[in-house]
Design a protein around this motif. Structure first.
Motif, short mmCIF file in Angstrom:
data_model
loop_
_atom_site.label_atom_id
_atom_site.label_comp_id
_atom_site.label_asym_id
_atom_site.label_seq_id
_atom_site.Cartn_x
_atom_site.Cartn_y
_atom_site.Cartn_z
N LYS A 57 1.14 -1.66 -0.27
CA LYS A 57 0.02 0.34 -0.01
C LYS A 57 0.57 1.10 -0.03
O LYS A 57 0.70 2.27 -0.54
CB LYS A 57 -0.95 -0.13 1.23
CG LYS A 57 -1.93 1.15 1.43
CD LYS A 57 -2.54 1.35 2.86
CE LYS A 57 -3.61 2.51 2.68
NZ LYS A 57 -4.17 1.90 3.86
N GLY A 58 2.05 1.07 1.47
CA GLY A 58 2.80 2.36 1.19
C GLY A 58 3.47 2.02 -0.07
O GLY A 58 3.54 3.82 -0.96
N ALA A 59 4.01 1.49 -0.79
CA ALA A 59 4.70 1.48 -2.12
C ALA A 59 3.55 2.60 -3.29
O ALA A 59 4.27 3.07 -4.06
CB ALA A 59 5.27 0.16 -2.80
N LYS A 60 2.80 1.75 -3.41
CA LYS A 60 1.59 2.69 -4.78
C LYS A 60 1.54 3.39 -4.65
O LYS A 60 0.80 4.06 -4.86
CB LYS A 60 0.23 0.99 -4.27
CG LYS A 60 0.82 0.17 -4.52
CD LYS A 60 1.77 0.13 -5.69
CE LYS A 60 0.80 0.79 -7.73
NZ LYS A 60 1.63 -0.16 -8.48
N GLN A 61 1.03 4.34 -2.89
CA GLN A 61 0.87 5.79 -2.95
C GLN A 61 2.29 6.62 -3.49
O GLN A 61 1.99 7.39 -3.48
CB GLN A 61 1.51 6.27 -1.09
CG GLN A 61 -0.21 4.89 -0.90
CD GLN A 61 -0.19 5.84 0.82
OE1 GLN A 61 1.32 5.78 1.62
NE2 GLN A 61 -1.26 4.92 2.33
N GLU A 62 3.18 5.59 -3.95
CA GLU A 62 4.58 6.96 -4.22
C GLU A 62 4.70 6.37 -5.95
O GLU A 62 5.52 6.40 -6.15
CB GLU A 62 4.98 6.41 -3.65
CG GLU A 62 5.73 7.72 -2.07
CD GLU A 62 5.52 8.57 -2.28
OE1 GLU A 62 5.98 9.24 -3.08
OE2 GLU A 62 4.80 9.03 -1.18
N GLY A 63 3.38 5.16 -6.34
CA GLY A 63 3.41 4.86 -7.96
C GLY A 63 4.98 3.97 -7.72
O GLY A 63 5.25 3.89 -8.75
#
Length: 186
Positions: A57-63
């Motif tokens: 989730k955190g990774a996807k928040q930053e693309g």
């Protein structure tokens, strides 16, 4: 499609940890995922819930880019933040693949499955960073330790997600052989 993985990412980090987390651990895992993505690392994990879902989730928040290696044939079991699902329906045997898919390994909490992944990372010579700051489970117990004498280093400890990323950046800078160069001999 023009996607050059080797140019976009410094490497892939296997993030391992427990499937059941509290809100404090979730916050750390999401921050870890964000920082890994911001620092141009792809993430590989077990693809399910807990640490795996929060870091993705955190990774996807930053693309960022996420790989989930799940223990089922049905790809729909992966959490919604996984970009590439790799089904490995061999129960805990998938732990070896999770570890081998990364250039380094980061442990966050964890039970017996995480401990097995830490051991596989040790055996296969992967740099290992274990989160310790207020964290329960195997990651806090293994930081600063050697599993056996096959390696001269220890499992690195890190108190924060930021410290993990700083250690990874230092490792990748000092050990260029863990990047995506092709081997010169086969």
């Amino acid at each position: 499609m023009n996607f050059d993985f080797k140019r976009k990412f410094k490497g892939t980090i296997s993030v391992i940890g427990t499937s059941e987390i509290d809100s404090a651990t979730e916050k750390v895992a999401v921050e870890l995922g964000r920082l890994l993505a911001k620092n141009h690392f792809a993430i590989s994990c077990g693809g399910l819930s807990g640490v795996m879902e929060a870091v993705s989730k955190g990774a996807k928040q930053e693309g960022g880019f996420t790989i989930g290696i799940i223990p089922f044939e049905d790809k729909s079991y992966a959490n919604k933040y996984i970009d590439v699902v790799i089904p490995v329906p061999f129960s805990q045997a998938r732990n070896i693949i999770v570890v081998l898919s990364g250039d380094a390994c980061v442990a966050l909490e964890g039970k017996a499955g995480t401990l097995s992944e830490i051991c596989f990372a040790w055996i296969y010579g992967k740099p290992i960073i274990a989160l310790t700051g207020g964290i329960k489970g195997w990651s806090s117990k293994m930081a600063g330790k050697k599993i056996d004498d096959r390696r001269s280093d220890t499992i690195y400890g890190a108190k924060t997600a930021q410290e993990v990323v700083e250690k990874l950046n230092a490792i990748f800078k000092s050990r260029p052989n863990i990047t995506y160069d092709m081997p010169t001999e086969f």
